[in-house]
Design a protein around this motif. Structure first.
Motif, PDB file in Angstrom:
ATOM      1  N   ARG A  48       0.824  -1.204   0.000  1.00  0.00           N
ATOM      2  CA  ARG A  48       0.000   0.000   0.000  1.00  0.00           C
ATOM      3  C   ARG A  48       0.863   1.261   0.000  1.00  0.00           C
ATOM      4  N   PHE A  49       0.345   2.285  -0.670  1.00  0.00           N
ATOM      5  CA  PHE A  49       1.039   3.571  -0.723  1.00  0.00           C
ATOM      6  C   PHE A  49      -0.012   4.638  -1.001  1.00  0.00           C
ATOM      7  N   THR A  50       0.395   5.871  -1.244  1.00  0.00           N
ATOM      8  CA  THR A  50      -0.581   6.934  -1.459  1.00  0.00           C
ATOM      9  C   THR A  50      -0.429   7.566  -2.832  1.00  0.00           C
ATOM     10  N   TYR A  51      -1.548   8.086  -3.329  1.00  0.00           N
ATOM     11  CA  TYR A  51      -1.601   8.847  -4.572  1.00  0.00           C
ATOM     12  C   TYR A  51      -2.421  10.102  -4.314  1.00  0.00           C
ATOM     13  N   GLU A  52      -2.123  11.159  -5.051  1.00  0.00           N
ATOM     14  CA  GLU A  52      -2.872  12.398  -4.891  1.00  0.00           C
ATOM     15  C   GLU A  52      -2.943  13.127  -6.225  1.00  0.00           C
ATOM     16  N   TYR A  53      -3.853  14.063  -6.319  1.00  0.00           N
ATOM     17  CA  TYR A  53      -3.933  14.926  -7.490  1.00  0.00           C
ATOM     18  C   TYR A  53      -4.502  16.271  -7.057  1.00  0.00           C
ATOM     19  N   ASP A 142      -2.016  19.018 -17.551  1.00  0.00           N
ATOM     20  CA  ASP A 142      -1.043  18.115 -16.931  1.00  0.00           C
ATOM     21  C   ASP A 142      -1.807  16.969 -16.287  1.00  0.00           C
ATOM     22  N   ALA A 143      -2.095  15.940 -17.081  1.00  0.00           N
ATOM     23  CA  ALA A 143      -2.919  14.829 -16.600  1.00  0.00           C
ATOM     24  C   ALA A 143      -2.233  14.024 -15.512  1.00  0.00           C
ATOM     25  N   GLY A 144      -0.911  14.174 -15.364  1.00  0.00           N
ATOM     26  CA  GLY A 144      -0.211  13.471 -14.292  1.00  0.00           C
ATOM     27  C   GLY A 144      -0.370  14.136 -12.939  1.00  0.00           C
ATOM     28  N   MET A 145      -0.816  15.400 -12.937  1.00  0.00           N
ATOM     29  CA  MET A 145      -0.932  16.137 -11.691  1.00  0.00           C
ATOM     30  C   MET A 145      -2.348  16.557 -11.366  1.00  0.00           C
TER      31      MET A 145
END
Length: 230
Positions: A48-53, A142-145
């Protein structure tokens, strides 16, 4: 934050090779929010880890940005962009005409009304006559952010309207940083494209060319832009 919440509700629980477990944090400011999620690998649920936008409070349809072109004797003769300092960079730079889509504010209920309002405000002429507005689709800056997906447009005004623009326009939106329009002849377009780092401007120019609103760059006139695999 209705636009953000609507988009959040539509998000899938599985994206590519990860499963979204839960929302763990939601820092937000006046205009933007940064949802942070705990996720896990689908093929390894224990990892498990985290993702954000980043999302504007209005959600993906944050507004509209574009370029104003000038028509003289039936041909596009000039284009208009903005120049000023931006808060995010703290430095001067180019900008495109347009702004946030805050539906229901100042009589704005549609994107077309927003475009007309922003052109009038940012060029400093409340009664400006816009000859035509061409919607050019949406853009992911910026679809990555960010989930941001504003509309692009190309607007046209007459040469007489351009000559009637005030030399020192005043934007009635007192919360916006000071900027002003810069008018270039179409012959300067290649140089401006190479020096203007604003993604909205570059995307608008590409799509305006693709739709035939502006002529192709001089090196491409009369030449095929395709290629043959043979």
């Amino acid at each position: 934050y209705d636009g953000f919440l609507e988009d959040l509700a539509d998000r899938p629980e599985e994206i590519a090779n990860i499963h979204v477990e839960r929302l763990v944090d939601l820092p937000r400011g006046k205009f933007a929010v940064v949802p942070k999620f705990e996720v896990s690998k689908i093929d390894n649920p224990n990892f498990r880890f985290t993702y954000e936008y980043v999302s504007w409070n209005t959600g993906p349809l944050s507004g509209a940005k574009g370029v104003v072109f000038v028509e003289k004797d039936g041909k596009i003769s000039h284009f208009i962009v903005l120049k000023g300092e931006k808060f995010a960079t703290g430095k001067p730079g180019f900008d495109s005409i347009g702004g946030f889509f805050d539906k229901g504010t100042d009589g704005v209920h549609t994107i077309d009304e927003l475009i007309q309002k922003e052109i009038a405000e940012e060029l400093g002429k409340p009664d400006i006559a816009v000859s035509k507005v061409s919607r050019l689709g949406s853009l992911h800056p910026d679809a990555g952010m960010s989930n941001e997906k504003p509309e692009l447009f190309a607007a046209t005004i007459s040469y007489d309207e351009m000559r009637a623009l005030p030399s020192n326009p005043v934007n009635p939106d007192i919360e916006e940083l000071k900027s002003g329009p810069v008018v270039y002849p179409m012959g300067a377009l290649p140089d401006v494209v190479m020096t203007n780092s604003d993604g909205f401007f570059l995307s608008t120019i590409a799509r305006a060319w693709a739709k035939g609103i502006i002529p192709p760059p001089e090196p491409l006139v009369g030449k095929s832009v395709g290629f043959s695999p043979n």
